[in-house]
Design a protein around this motif. Sequence first.
Motif, mmCIF file in Angstrom:
data_model
loop_
_atom_site.group_PDB
_atom_site.id
_atom_site.type_symbol
_atom_site.label_atom_id
_atom_site.label_comp_id
_atom_site.label_asym_id
_atom_site.label_seq_id
_atom_site.Cartn_x
_atom_site.Cartn_y
_atom_site.Cartn_z
ATOM 1 N N ASP A 143 0.824 -1.209 0.000
ATOM 2 C CA ASP A 143 0.000 0.000 0.000
ATOM 3 C C ASP A 143 0.856 1.256 0.000
ATOM 4 O O ASP A 143 1.896 1.334 0.664
ATOM 5 C CB ASP A 143 -0.979 0.000 1.176
ATOM 6 N N ALA A 144 0.425 2.229 -0.778
ATOM 7 C CA ALA A 144 1.217 3.436 -1.018
ATOM 8 C C ALA A 144 1.482 4.222 0.256
ATOM 9 O O ALA A 144 2.583 4.765 0.455
ATOM 10 C CB ALA A 144 0.517 4.319 -2.048
ATOM 11 N N ALA A 145 0.491 4.286 1.142
ATOM 12 C CA ALA A 145 0.651 5.088 2.364
ATOM 13 C C ALA A 145 1.795 4.565 3.219
ATOM 14 O O ALA A 145 2.565 5.348 3.791
ATOM 15 C CB ALA A 145 -0.650 5.096 3.164
ATOM 16 N N SER A 146 1.937 3.243 3.318
ATOM 17 C CA SER A 146 3.009 2.682 4.141
ATOM 18 C C SER A 146 4.377 2.934 3.514
ATOM 19 O O SER A 146 5.367 3.130 4.213
ATOM 20 C CB SER A 146 2.797 1.180 4.355
ATOM 21 N N ILE A 147 4.434 2.950 2.192
ATOM 22 C CA ILE A 147 5.701 3.241 1.501
ATOM 23 C C ILE A 147 6.127 4.681 1.768
ATOM 24 O O ILE A 147 7.278 4.960 2.125
ATOM 25 C CB ILE A 147 5.553 2.994 -0.009
ATOM 26 N N VAL A 148 5.189 5.596 1.580
ATOM 27 C CA VAL A 148 5.497 7.017 1.805
ATOM 28 C C VAL A 148 5.880 7.249 3.259
ATOM 29 O O VAL A 148 6.829 7.987 3.561
ATOM 30 C CB VAL A 148 4.301 7.896 1.397
ATOM 31 N N ALA A 149 5.166 6.605 4.187
ATOM 32 C CA ALA A 149 5.474 6.771 5.610
ATOM 33 C C ALA A 149 6.878 6.267 5.937
ATOM 34 O O ALA A 149 7.610 6.896 6.716
ATOM 35 C CB ALA A 149 4.441 6.031 6.452
ATOM 36 N N GLU A 150 7.273 5.145 5.343
ATOM 37 C CA GLU A 150 8.625 4.632 5.589
ATOM 38 C C GLU A 150 9.679 5.594 5.054
ATOM 39 O O GLU A 150 10.703 5.849 5.710
ATOM 40 C CB GLU A 150 8.800 3.252 4.941
ATOM 41 N N CYS A 151 9.428 6.148 3.879
ATOM 42 C CA CYS A 151 10.377 7.105 3.299
ATOM 43 C C CYS A 151 10.458 8.382 4.139
ATOM 44 O O CYS A 151 11.540 8.955 4.323
ATOM 45 C CB CYS A 151 9.983 7.435 1.864
ATOM 46 N N ASP A 166 -6.136 2.631 -3.739
ATOM 47 C CA ASP A 166 -6.250 3.311 -2.450
ATOM 48 C C ASP A 166 -7.718 3.591 -2.174
ATOM 49 O O ASP A 166 -8.322 4.496 -2.759
ATOM 50 C CB ASP A 166 -5.446 4.616 -2.480
ATOM 51 N N GLU A 167 -8.293 2.799 -1.276
ATOM 52 C CA GLU A 167 -9.715 2.949 -0.986
ATOM 53 C C GLU A 167 -10.035 4.277 -0.302
ATOM 54 O O GLU A 167 -11.162 4.779 -0.407
ATOM 55 C CB GLU A 167 -10.180 1.787 -0.111
ATOM 56 N N SER A 168 -9.051 4.856 0.379
ATOM 57 C CA SER A 168 -9.306 6.116 1.082
ATOM 58 C C SER A 168 -9.587 7.262 0.129
ATOM 59 O O SER A 168 -10.282 8.220 0.471
ATOM 60 C CB SER A 168 -8.111 6.471 1.974
ATOM 61 N N ILE A 169 -9.040 7.171 -1.079
ATOM 62 C CA ILE A 169 -9.297 8.218 -2.073
ATOM 63 C C ILE A 169 -10.084 7.681 -3.266
ATOM 64 O O ILE A 169 -10.447 8.435 -4.168
ATOM 65 C CB ILE A 169 -7.981 8.868 -2.566
ATOM 66 N N GLY A 170 -10.300 6.366 -3.267
ATOM 67 C CA GLY A 170 -11.080 5.759 -4.340
ATOM 68 C C GLY A 170 -10.385 5.786 -5.677
ATOM 69 O O GLY A 170 -11.032 5.803 -6.729
ATOM 70 N N GLU A 171 -9.050 5.779 -5.650
ATOM 71 C CA GLU A 171 -8.280 5.835 -6.894
ATOM 72 C C GLU A 171 -7.127 4.845 -6.856
ATOM 73 O O GLU A 171 -6.630 4.483 -5.786
ATOM 74 C CB GLU A 171 -7.718 7.246 -7.129
ATOM 75 N N ALA A 172 -6.700 4.454 -8.045
ATOM 76 C CA ALA A 172 -5.541 3.580 -8.164
ATOM 77 C C ALA A 172 -4.261 4.418 -8.145
ATOM 78 O O ALA A 172 -4.209 5.496 -8.751
ATOM 79 C CB ALA A 172 -5.614 2.769 -9.452
ATOM 80 N N VAL A 173 -3.254 3.941 -7.439
ATOM 81 C CA VAL A 173 -1.948 4.588 -7.414
ATOM 82 C C VAL A 173 -1.029 3.812 -8.343
ATOM 83 O O VAL A 173 -0.756 2.631 -8.125
ATOM 84 C CB VAL A 173 -1.360 4.612 -5.989
ATOM 85 N N PHE A 196 2.773 3.550 -10.529
ATOM 86 C CA PHE A 196 4.155 3.796 -10.131
ATOM 87 C C PHE A 196 4.522 5.266 -10.316
ATOM 88 O O PHE A 196 5.246 5.841 -9.491
ATOM 89 C CB PHE A 196 5.115 2.908 -10.916
ATOM 90 N N ALA A 197 4.033 5.891 -11.371
ATOM 91 C CA ALA A 197 4.311 7.317 -11.579
ATOM 92 C C ALA A 197 3.765 8.142 -10.420
ATOM 93 O O ALA A 197 4.428 9.067 -9.921
ATOM 94 C CB ALA A 197 3.717 7.788 -12.903
ATOM 95 N N HIS A 198 2.548 7.807 -9.961
ATOM 96 C CA HIS A 198 1.969 8.530 -8.819
ATOM 97 C C HIS A 198 2.806 8.319 -7.564
ATOM 98 O O HIS A 198 3.045 9.256 -6.791
ATOM 99 C CB HIS A 198 0.534 8.047 -8.552
ATOM 100 N N LEU A 199 3.240 7.066 -7.354
ATOM 101 C CA LEU A 199 4.044 6.761 -6.169
ATOM 102 C C LEU A 199 5.369 7.514 -6.201
ATOM 103 O O LEU A 199 5.806 8.074 -5.177
ATOM 104 C CB LEU A 199 4.290 5.256 -6.083
#
Length: 474
Positions: free
Chosen positions: A205-213, A238-245, A247-250
């Motif tokens: 999940d994208a949020a955990s990646i960003v948090a680790e960084c 990402d269900e919190s925003i209802g959108e797919a993340v 690699f470019a977004h990440l």
Amino acid sequence: MLDFLTQKVHDENRQGEAYAPFAVDENQYKKHFYIESYGCQMNFADSEIVASILQEQGFGATRNLEQADLIFINTCSIREKAEQTVRKRLTDFKKAKKSNPGLLIGVLGCMAERLKAKFLEEEKLVDIVVGPDAYRSLPALIEEAETGQKAVNVLLSREETYADIAPVRLDSNGVSAFVSIMRGCNNMCSFCVVPFTRGRERSRDAASIVAECETLYREGYKEVTLLGQNVDSYHYFDESIGEAVTFAHLLEKVAMIAPDLRVRFSTSHPKDITEEVLQTMARYENICKYIHLPVQSGSSRVLQLMNRTYTREWYMAKVDRIREVLPDCGISSDIIAGFCTETDEDHQDTLSIMEYSKYDMSYMFFYSERPGTLAARRYTDDVPLETKKQRLSEIVALQGRLSRESNEKDLGKTFKVLVEGPSKKNPDEWMGRNSQNKVIVFPKPTGLKKGDYLEVTVTDCTQATLIGNVKREK
């Protein structure tokens, strides 16, 4: 292998073959583990996850084999040579049991499932065998092995990403860190064992990646490398925003953490790297202008046998587009010599695509059949070993010339360099890398420390390294 306390490095780069960890204070733990890692950067990142799990169980990392209660070797199955090295190390470790009967020896990673029977029963080299998706079961497996039973868990998972585990940074330089963003692979290249040893592709999940960084940046790290077998196919809804993340977004999310946090990534599959990724790289100065783009072969016929899903012409067009969008982008590659049925003409196609792509650096190997792969089941490994070696020597020689020519073009240029630490060859010099992933060494100016950025002008070069001086303000 080098002394087990060090990483074997490629031209002062962080691409490693093996390392052993250390604890900040080894005396704070009553029990200790020692781990060596081989192969790709994913294995090194996995070892940091294992270290975190073991630390939670009261085991501290040690660099002293005699102090270890647990010895783990994190394995690679990509090439036969890696397996031979692992078996030799396990034999060495087994000897340590004579003076320490309670010592437990374990195998982690990609060789675990395929060779578990040999390691456990035939050669009796290990007590614990754990696959790359089963590290959470380590505490129970250790407890089982302590009773004298052989402990095994090599089950693959469709969900496991270890997103909630904070890695323990082993042998870290305190400047650069690996961050795993996905696991497994769906590509089924016919020569590759990864889909069978690491399972199907799943994105963290994208949020955990960003948090680790973000945590790494707060701790003083200045560079993160986002890791996956094929990072460009990263996709998380990402269900919190209802959108797919994508690699470019990440990439953009991580780049926006701080302008002085460099972002790298590896590895890209040519079929999946998108225009959106290239444009994102172009927009953000702190996304490094470097792409590892494995070609494997320059022959469309061989590429089809490899199930790479692109042709020679398609790959060359992708290189063209990278150069158009990112004129200063560094490109490196993986190349296999002597794949099944490869002819002299196919080999010449590989040499010519290297000339066309002008790789800054490549990882080059001759084909080693891996049991269980599609190639092993479908094709005959019919290229003689001597022919493989001869073709590989020609590939290595050509890459040597291309690397030198690439470095010579940088003479007189000034690059922004992130200081990673002392040069391994000369303690009176610092080493760092530019955005293009080229290593630069230069005399130590006063007042400089690891993690600083500075401008370095290239004054000389070797085939592998740029040599420079810190730019002085007028």
